[in-house]
Design a protein around this motif. Sequence first.
Motif, PDB file in Angstrom:
ATOM      1  N   ILE A  33       0.843  -1.204   0.000  1.00 43.52           N
ATOM      2  CA  ILE A  33       0.000   0.000   0.000  1.00 43.52           C
ATOM      3  C   ILE A  33       0.873   1.248   0.000  1.00 43.52           C
ATOM      4  N   THR A  34       1.959   1.198   0.791  1.00 42.61           N
ATOM      5  CA  THR A  34       2.864   2.344   0.821  1.00 42.61           C
ATOM      6  C   THR A  34       3.373   2.655  -0.576  1.00 42.61           C
ATOM      7  N   VAL A  37       0.705   4.330  -2.578  1.00 37.56           N
ATOM      8  CA  VAL A  37       0.401   5.679  -2.112  1.00 37.56           C
ATOM      9  C   VAL A  37       1.535   6.642  -2.476  1.00 37.56           C
ATOM     10  N   LEU A  38       2.760   6.172  -2.357  1.00 33.49           N
ATOM     11  CA  LEU A  38       3.888   7.065  -2.598  1.00 33.49           C
ATOM     12  C   LEU A  38       4.385   7.034  -4.045  1.00 33.49           C
ATOM     13  N   LEU A  39       3.685   6.247  -4.879  1.00 34.15           N
ATOM     14  CA  LEU A  39       4.099   6.139  -6.276  1.00 34.15           C
ATOM     15  C   LEU A  39       4.270   7.494  -6.971  1.00 34.15           C
TER      16      LEU A  39
ATOM     17  N   TYR B 117       0.740   6.687   4.675  1.00 31.00           N
ATOM     18  CA  TYR B 117      -0.636   6.695   4.169  1.00 31.00           C
ATOM     19  C   TYR B 117      -1.272   8.066   4.313  1.00 31.00           C
ATOM     20  N   LEU B 152      -7.693   8.823  -2.450  1.00 32.89           N
ATOM     21  CA  LEU B 152      -6.511   8.482  -1.661  1.00 32.89           C
ATOM     22  C   LEU B 152      -6.373   9.394  -0.471  1.00 32.89           C
TER      23      LEU B 152
END
Lengths: 468, 289, 360
Positions: A33-34, A37-39, B117, B152
Amino acid sequence: MDSTDTAPRRSPSRQARVLRIRKAVLVLLSIWITVIVLLPIGWMIMIAFKREGQALKFQFVPVTNQRSIAHAFEVGDAPSVTLEYRDAAAQQVTVVGELTGDEPVPMLRDGALFRVVLTGVAAGRRTYHFVVDNTTRPDPRATETTTLGESVIEVAADRNSSNGPLDVSITTRLLEQKTSLSFRAPDATNVIATIDGDAGQTVSLTPGPEGTWHADVSGLLPGSHNVEFLKERTFWTALGDIYTTNNFSEVLFNKDFPFIRFFFNSLVVATSAGIITVILCTFAGYAFAKKQFPGRDTIFYVLLASMLVPGLILVVPQFALVSEFGWINTYQGMVLPHVANIFGLFLMRQYIETIPDSLLEAARIDGASEWQVFRIAIVPLAMPIIITLFLITFVSQWSNFLWQFITNTPDSPLRTLPVGLNLFKGQYDIKWELIMAGACFSIIPVAIIFALTQRYFIQGMTSGAVKE
Amino acid sequence: MASVRNRNETLIAYLFLAPFLIAFVVFLGYPILYSLYLSFHETTVFTDWFNIFGDMRWAGFGNYSDLLFNDFEFWWSLYRTLIYALMMIPAQIVIGFFLAVLLREKLPGRDFFRGAYFMPHVLDVFVVGTIWVLIYSPNYGLLDVLLTRIGLKSAGFGMILFLAAMSNIPESVYEAADIDGANFWQKHRHVTFPLVKPIILFLIITGLMGALNAFTEIYAMAATKYAQGGPFIDAFGHTVGVTKVSGFYLYKTFEQGDYGRAAAMSFLLLIVAFTISVFNARLLRSEKV
Amino acid sequence: MRNRFLTAVLIATLLAAGVSCSKRPSIDASGVRTVTIWETYNAQEHEVFESFARDYERELTARTGEKVRLKVERVPYEGLLPKLKYAAITGTAPDVCRVDNAWVLTLAYGKAVVPLDTLPTFGTTLDEEAAKYVPAAIATNIIEVPDASGVWSRHLFGLPDQTNCAALFWNKGLFAASAEQLRREGLDPERAPATWDEFVRYSKVLTIPEKKQFGFGMFATLWWVMPFLNSFGARFTRTDENGKVACGFSDPEAIEAFKFIVSLYRDHRVEAGAWQTGSINPEQGFLNGKYAMILTGPWNLKRFEGIDFGGVARAVGSGRYVLERRRVEHGRLQVVDERGYRARFPQMVHVARHAVAMGA
């Protein structure tokens, strides 16, 4: 954190293993997930390192081995003239002039190098020029140019002629039965020539001066042949085709725009907006949370309701106001219209309400003045929400493009980073690599502040927003 | 004596309140009232840019009645907003809840993941929007950007709120459930869920407000040449853009220089938002009892 | 209807006389008049523009002794129109601004720009002046506007400084890689298709799903549909039987053009779906050898450096779209036409100078 070690205490057998596997799966999931999200951020950093024109290309791993086209040559024929022209942007290059009998002769393209071998040219002084995509250009390698802009070459009767040293040169000495190959490749670690394709012979070239590689080949029969050069480079050298670190300095020390100044301006605007907002909201939040006064609830609900007006519609009157005050091109013009942050006030009131009244009473009994009560009892206890609000305001003003764009004239020294970065976006031409390099700088302060205040932030957000 | 103290108290309260109120009245109150005034006026494409406020005409309730009774697109934009909210909000709640449950576990590097996140929520720098445009190539874009980017962002926000609420649940409650042999779902259904209910309501209301009023995101997208509000479909005899949510329609009206109409639309949206808030506040209050 | 021909236009904005005047001094103590110009050029174009400005200042002083300073300011293209609007509200608008010609109508209706032909220094008639330009480029700058008493008349509101048009770019490398297959179909791999029928045949060969390669990729916005409409002979607007201007998109020619566009994606399956969200956009697809042909304009010449592409040169020479079924004469293709620019520059500033004089 080290709960993995305490698990075996209960039962050292299967259950512990199951727990450990479960934990590993969850950690992997979290990492996955990180990454998602940080892509965008990772992607931004990568683009910031790309060379001009490479930003939108899908090529990420450089090519270390480059193969040239097959250059045709004749063994045992008459003298010839070889011309070369190097231009990455050109599509089509032809050579015209006395040299070609005024017939345009197209040049062969090998990457950025255009090359032609002319045969049957009589010896003597000949003039010529290049036509590069319909534009006439002289040969930059020619040592002599006529007043009409024609390049001059001395054609010899007995050997190959050229203007200046060639990048690719193939010369035959019939007497010695040798063909000399030379290939300019300063960045290569090895150059291999293949003559006449896979069935023919392969030779390794040896490096010489000025990055030119040489080899002598013997035993070629008279007639037509061709040679292909394979240039090998180290990975790090090849990396330079795609990536560069120059974008960062080009943004910071841009010759057209003072980016360091923009950065400083943004810092001033965001910081001062944060501080002023926090002060106003803490004062007002305290009054709403802990004081009784006529009209308290009415005022509060009016404020809350006004939060529901779409901000877009307020831009025009706000701007008219700022310009009426003469605040165009000033810090106060950029900062003050946004300091009455109602959401911030709401957060503050919710938070301060949780501070027990008994604490304030105790302070008053100790003889503290109203101001002292506020300073000693409220401010330290409200620190998490104060920091949270500062961060929220800082971030939103740090990235507020529209307002900062319209309140500054195009020559204003107070233009901010978002405005500056938009200058790299033309109508058609967007300098992605510079924008992304600038973006890397622009997230640094936000990331630092967030890292420092993360703990307070979560604490503040939670108790402030959802105390219902 | 008591009244003196009261008067004193009131004075002090107003002193604390004054800076905020002054800033509010000047930079928000006045513009809001001015917009209200504008909403009763008509500005057209022929209105003089150099004298916008002098060159408009009194229109009475014309803008309002026109929007309410003659403008299919306005109602359509409200409907699309509702659809958008119905897609967005459950996603935000589910993902946020899931992330919170995940990061409640005692995992190594938990703080890092929490921070990561939450990053998209904080890093709302204009450039991040640019990056999305590039990565996502939104030719019609609005909807996609709204869904991915805000999705997001708000999931991170939801996660933090859920985490906070869950941190108030003592570990012993879960342990007791474990002893009773409750599985993962039962545990969260009966222990966690009732405790985070207020947060779900809070997220619904902020989500609705956001959907009605998502100005920043819409501006970031609408300003690019790609955003047209499409893809376009036929509905009730009108050709309408699927992604024309109310905020986008407002922006387009505003951009065309129709300030009066845009202002009227803002106040109609305000009424909708206000109704939702009041309704929601009732709901929350009854929930508490 | 938004008829955007993609010419960039220079517009003189008027500081509406009597209502509000520029808050910046236009003439300083030493008698130097300042003309503020906003532009959105890229770095190279900006340098050329600056050099013109300096030349003009010198020239004018030498000829008339008048001192003028042209203050060229770079503005981000994004948000320029709202910015102009806000600047107008507060009287901080520039004297000259370079905008997309699609905006001229908005600016003219909003009285933000001065009708150039009404200025005493104009020195010629509207139609004489218009004849000096490419018809399509100047036409979008001549706009009918109502005056205070509601009488409509045509006026000139801007001068085009560049014209360009879309052309078919074709990737020679991809054509060469499919040379054999193209020859088998009776097509020459060393040239671009010349008719739409040929275009479809080329595209079919060049669409190779295994390599994720497509014959063609395009945006689906109005602007990119125009080459099709033009070559099918469709008109964007026409005058209907009541003498009113109507949209021409329901004419048979336009319908034929639209059907053809749709068929490229749906029936022939040679269009990559580049207009969809999440897809590779045409320029990026061309750059990466995914789309063999795209429609684009000269502004991409530099970006496509290092790719062996063609088609553009021919478009420049003939002044037409590469693809034509019915020949439609349409604007020239120029990257930065220095000569034309230089020729127009004094006139443009001359007009602007006057606008300042009126405002001040």
